[in-house]
Design an enzyme around this catalytic site. Structure first.
Site, PDB file in Angstrom:
ATOM      1  N   GLU A  83     -96.606 -46.691  20.187  1.00 41.33           N
ATOM      2  CA  GLU A  83     -96.692 -47.815  21.130  1.00 41.33           C
ATOM      3  C   GLU A  83     -95.311 -48.323  21.533  1.00 41.33           C
ATOM      4  OE1 GLU A  83     -99.494 -50.863  19.955  1.00 41.33           O
ATOM      5  OE2 GLU A  83     -98.456 -52.373  21.148  1.00 41.33           O
ATOM      6  N   LYS A 266    -103.510 -57.609  14.215  1.00 38.85           N
ATOM      7  CA  LYS A 266    -103.193 -56.263  14.721  1.00 38.85           C
ATOM      8  C   LYS A 266    -101.706 -56.148  15.024  1.00 38.85           C
ATOM      9  CE  LYS A 266    -102.821 -52.826  17.915  1.00 38.85           C
ATOM     10  NZ  LYS A 266    -101.659 -52.489  18.731  1.00 38.85           N
ATOM     11  N   ASP A 282    -100.128 -44.247   2.694  1.00 44.60           N
ATOM     12  CA  ASP A 282    -101.502 -44.225   3.181  1.00 44.60           C
ATOM     13  C   ASP A 282    -101.742 -45.467   4.038  1.00 44.60           C
ATOM     14  OD1 ASP A 282    -104.244 -44.439   3.468  1.00 44.60           O
ATOM     15  OD2 ASP A 282    -104.696 -43.850   1.406  1.00 44.60           O
ATOM     16  N   HIS A 385     -93.542 -55.220  28.204  1.00 46.17           N
ATOM     17  CA  HIS A 385     -94.278 -53.957  28.085  1.00 46.17           C
ATOM     18  C   HIS A 385     -94.100 -53.092  29.315  1.00 46.17           C
ATOM     19  CE1 HIS A 385     -97.552 -54.209  24.799  1.00 46.17           C
ATOM     20  NE2 HIS A 385     -96.410 -54.688  24.371  1.00 46.17           N
TER      21      HIS A 385
HETATM   22  C1  MEV Z   1    -100.193 -55.376  20.840  1.00 47.96           C
HETATM   23  O1  MEV Z   1    -100.158 -54.124  20.201  1.00 47.96           O
HETATM   24  C2  MEV Z   1    -100.096 -56.499  19.817  1.00 47.96           C
HETATM   25  C3  MEV Z   1    -100.256 -57.917  20.382  1.00 47.96           C
HETATM   26  O2  MEV Z   1    -101.466 -57.999  21.126  1.00 47.96           O
HETATM   27  C4  MEV Z   1    -100.296 -58.836  19.184  1.00 47.96           C
HETATM   28  C5  MEV Z   1    -100.672 -60.264  19.528  1.00 47.96           C
HETATM   29  O3  MEV Z   1    -101.372 -60.504  20.517  1.00 47.96           O
HETATM   30  O4  MEV Z   1    -100.278 -61.147  18.713  1.00 47.96           O
HETATM   31  C6  MEV Z   1     -99.150 -58.257  21.304  1.00 47.96           C
END
Ligand code: MEV
Length: 433
Positions: A83, A266, A282, A385
Site C-alpha cells: 500500500e 486497520k 506470523d 494518497h
Molecule cells: C488506510 O489503509 C488506513 C486508514 O483508513 C486508517 C484510518 O482511517 O485511520 C487511513
C-alpha cells in the site's frame, strides 16, 4: 477436456516441473512465468522447504521507515507492504515524535498461553482443584519437553484452570503459561500442551480434545507512548491546537463507533503488519491477537471493540498517544531465522530480542495511527494518497522512468487519477502535447 486440479504427487515434483504444470494449466507466457523467479540472494531450496508445492516467490515492496527513535535508540525500520503512503506516514510521524524525545516503549515478559480443552467432566469445580493441586508436577512435566527453553530462562511458569459453559456442556479449560523467550512460542507451547493433555484429562476425569496455543496473548504485551507537539502540527489553515483537537475528535469517534474503530485499528495494523511481514513473523497471529484483544478489552464497557491506541492532551496542549497490544513475535525458530530477506531485515533493524521487536512494532503502530488521524483531521487522506496512486497508474499505463513524474503531475493537477486518463496523458506527452 476440462482441467482437473487433482494433481496427486504434485508436491513430489521439482519447482521447475510444478511451474510447467501451472503454466500449461493457465496458458501463461514465458514472461508471466518469469514473475515467479527467485531473486538473487534467495535460495530456491530454502523457500522450497518453507511451504508445500512451491512455484516461486511473491515479492512485496520493501521500504525503510526513517526517523524512528525508540527508548533513546535510533532505528531504520523495514516495512514490507503493497500500500502506498504507509512508509512515508510512519516516517513523518516518527519525525514529529522524535522532536519530543521519540517513542517510549516497554513490554511484558514473552509469556504465551497454551489451551487444553477437557470435556465430559462430572465435577468441574473439583477437577479444577485437582489439576491446580498437581501444579508443580505438571509444570515440571511440561518443562521436561523443552530443556533448552528452560536453560534460557523460559518454559512453563504457571497453570490456570477455567470452567467454561458451552453449547456442548461445561468444559474444563487449562491454560499453560509459557515464557517463550525469543521464540514465537508456537512449537514449544503446542508440544507442552500435547504432552500434558492425557494427565490433565485423567486428573479431571474427562477427555481432552484441543491442545493448542491461544493467539489472544494477553500476557505478552508491547506498549509505546509518544508526545506529538502541537506546535509541529499546524497547517496552512489550522493552528496546532486545532489539529490536536481534530485528532482527539477522530479518536473519540473510534471509541464510540465500531464502524470507525475497525478502520482506526486497520491503520495501526498497516504499520505493525508490514514490520511483522518484513521480519518473517506470523502476521495472521498478530492481526488475530490484536483485534481480539481490542474486543476483549472493550467487553467490560459494553462496547464491541476499542481502539488499540489512546490519545490525550497534556498540560501544555500537546498530543500524547499510547498503544498496547499482544506482540507474539520471535527471532528464532520460525521463518525469521530461515528466510534470507527476513534475516537481513532483522539485522538491519538491529533488535536483539523478541521483546525489543515487539516494542518497535508498538512504536510503528502508534506512528502509523497518528499519521492517519492527522491527515484525516486536516486535509483528508486522499491528497497524500493521490500522488502515490497516480505513480502506480502512470507505471501501469506504461510510462518510462523518465516520463513518470510528468504523467503524475498532470493527473494530480487534473484530479483525475484513472488508468484511462494516465494512458491518454502518456500519449499526449509522447506526441509533444
Ligand atoms: C488506510 O489503509 C488506513 C486508514 O483508513 C486508517 C484510518 O482511517 O485511520 C487511513
Amino acid at each position: 477436456m476440462t482441467r482437473s486440479s487433482d494433481l496427486s504427487g504434485f508436491y513430489r515434483k521439482s519447482i521447475a516441473e510444478r511451474r510447467e504444470v501451472a503454466r500449461e494449466w493457465a496458458g501463461l507466457t514465458d514472461e508471466e512465468v518469469r514473475a515467479w523467479e527467485f531473486p538473487p540472494g534467495v535460495d530456491p531450496a530454502t523457500i522450497d522447504r518453507m511451504i508445500e508445492n512451491v512455484i516461486g516467490v511473491m515479492p512485496l515492496p520493501l521500504g525503510l521507515a526513517t526517523h524512528f527513535r525508540i527508548n533513546d535508540k535510533d532505528y531504520l525500520v523495514p516495512m514490507a507492504i503493497e500500500e502506498p503512503s504507509v512508509v512515508a506516514a510512519a516516517s513523518n510521524a516518527a519525525k514529529v515524535a522524535r522532536s519530543a524525545g521519540g517513542f517510549h516503549a516497554q513490554s511484558t515478559d514473552p509469556v504465551m498461553i497454551g489451551q487444553v480443552q477437557i470435556m465430559d467432566v462430572h465435577d468441574p469445580a473439583a477437577a479444577r482443584l485437582r489439576i491446580l493441586h498437581a501444579r508443580t508436577e505438571l509444570l515440571a512435566a511440561a518443562n521436561a519437553k523443552d530443556p533448552v527453553l528452560v536453560k534460557f530462562g523460559g518454559g512453563a511458569k504457571e497453570l490456570e484452570v477455567r470452567i467454561l459453559p458451552s453449547p456442548r456442556g461445561t468444559m474444563v479449560i487449562v491454560h499453560l503459561l509459557v515464557d517463550a523467550r525469543d521464540a514465537g512460542g508456537m512449537n514449544a507451547v503446542n508440544t507442552m500442551c500435547e504432552a500434558l493433555a492425557p494427565e490433565l484429562a485423567r486428573l479431571a476425569g474427562g477427555r481432552s480434545v484441543l491442545r493448542i496455543i491461544s493467539n489472544l496473548a494477553i500476557h505478552r504485551l508491547a506498549r509505546a507512548r509518544a508526545t506529538f507537539p502541537a506546535e509541529q502540527l499546524k497547517t496552512e489553515t489550522m493552528t496546532g491546537a486545532e489539529v490536536v483537537d481534530g485528532i482527539l475528535d477522530a479518536y473519540a469517534f473510534a471509541v464510540a463507533d465500531p464502524f470507525r474503530c475497525a478502520t482506526h485499528n486497520k491503520g495501526i495494523m498497516n504499520g505493525i503488519s508490514s514490520v511483522v511481514v518484513a521480519t518473517g513473523n506470523d502476521f495472521r497471529a498478530i492481526e488475530s491477537g490484536a483485534h481480539t484483544f481490542a474486543a476483549w478489552q472493550a467487553a467490560p464497557t459494553g462496547a464491541v471493540i476499542r481502539p488499540l491506541t489512546t490519545y490525550e492532551k497534556d498540560r501544555d496542549g500537546n498530543l500524547v498517544g499510547t498503544i498496547e497490544f499482544p506482540a507474539p513475535v520471535g527471532l528464532i525458530g520460525g521463518a525469521t531465522a530461515v528466510h534470507p530477506t527476513a534475516k537481513a531485515n532483522v539485522k538491519l533493524l538491529g533488535v536483539s530480542s523478541a521483546r525489543e521487536l515487539g516494542e518497535v512494532l508498538a512504536s510503528v503502530g502508534l506512528a502509523q495511527n497518528f499519521s492517519a488521524l492527522r491527515a484525516l483531521a486536516t486535509e483528508g487522506i486522499q491528497r497524500g494518497h493521490m500522488e502515490l496512486h497516480a505513480r502506480n497508474m502512470a507505471v501501469s499505463a506504461g510510462a518510462r522512468p523518465d516520463e513518470v513524474d510528468r504523467v503524475v503531475a498532470r493527473l494530480v493537477a487534473e484530479r483525475a487519477v484513472r488508468f484511462d486518463r494516465a494512458k491518454a496523458v502518456l500519449e499526449e506527452l509522447r506526441a509533444g502535447r
